[in-house]
Design a protein around this motif. Structure first.
Motif, short mmCIF file in Angstrom:
data_model
loop_
_atom_site.label_atom_id
_atom_site.label_comp_id
_atom_site.label_asym_id
_atom_site.label_seq_id
_atom_site.Cartn_x
_atom_site.Cartn_y
_atom_site.Cartn_z
N LEU A 1 -2.35 0.86 3.20
CA LEU A 1 -2.59 0.36 3.37
C LEU A 1 -2.66 -0.94 2.23
N GLN A 2 -3.15 -0.76 0.68
CA GLN A 2 -2.76 -0.83 -0.16
C GLN A 2 -0.96 -1.88 -0.70
N GLU A 3 -0.46 -1.35 -0.29
CA GLU A 3 0.89 -2.13 -0.60
C GLU A 3 1.29 -3.17 0.99
N VAL A 4 0.51 -2.99 1.72
CA VAL A 4 0.84 -4.37 2.65
C VAL A 4 -0.52 -5.12 2.71
N GLN A 5 -1.85 -4.78 2.14
CA GLN A 5 -2.81 -5.93 1.42
C GLN A 5 -1.46 -6.63 0.63
N LEU A 6 -1.10 -6.16 -0.38
CA LEU A 6 -0.85 -6.62 -1.46
C LEU A 6 -0.07 -7.55 -1.24
N GLU B 1 1.05 -9.03 1.43
CA GLU B 1 0.84 -10.05 2.59
C GLU B 1 -0.02 -11.35 1.26
N GLU B 2 -0.75 -10.59 0.19
CA GLU B 2 -1.50 -11.63 -0.01
C GLU B 2 -0.37 -12.46 -1.40
N HIS C 1 6.58 -4.89 -1.91
CA HIS C 1 5.24 -3.89 -2.01
C HIS C 1 5.23 -3.56 0.05
#
Length: 153
Positions: free
Chosen positions: A78-83, A85-86, A99
């Motif tokens: 979840l952290q890698e997907v969010q980072l 996308e950001e 990421h």
């Protein structure tokens, strides 16, 4: 003798006055900011920090979680997907794709995730992601894969 303004003319004048006030406000505070004795020093420090963050983020090796710890893998995913996308939203394609590649590497169903990413990402970004996947993470071209290939012989 008094003349009446049409509503459109009054609205145009009001918009012009508001625009002028906003512009004056911006110029005033920009002038104040530039007059600060520490302005140049703060600006240099901020630029140096941004440069180190962008250069350091690219060179840093990602620490993948223990693949047997399901909660850690899920948090990492979840952290890698969010980072990712950001970073893509901010225009940093290289780091964003890295990421997202990490997220695909730890995903339990990478084909499903890749189908979703193919539908949501721009074609050139998705192509870049697919090119990087063989070299990403614990399932990619890392040491684990080398051990499996050696075991098969």
């Amino acid at each position: 003798m008094m003349t009446m303004l049409s509503p459109k003319a009054a609205l145009g004048i009001a918009a012009g006055v508001c625009g002028t006030l906003i512009l004056g406000y911006c110029i005033y505070f920009d002038h104040k900011r530039h007059q600060d004795p520490n302005f140049k020093q703060k600006l240099r420090e901020r630029r140096r920090a941004q440069k180190e963050a962008s250069a350091g983020g690219r060179r840093t090796k990602t620490d993948f979680p223990n693949m047997k710890d399901h909660e850690a893998v899920q948090r990492f995913f979840l952290q890698e997907v969010q980072l990712g996308e950001e970073l893509l939203a901010a225009g940093d394609l290289e780091n964003g794709v890295d990421h997202l590649g990490n997220a695909v590497a730890v995903c339990g169903q990478p084909n499903d995730l890749l189908q979703v990413l193919q539908q949501t990402l721009q074609p050139q970004v998705f192509h870049l992601l697919v090119q990087r996947l063989p070299n990403v993470g614990p399932r990619g071209g890392g040491p684990d894969k080398q051990m499996q290939e050696d075991d098969v012989e």
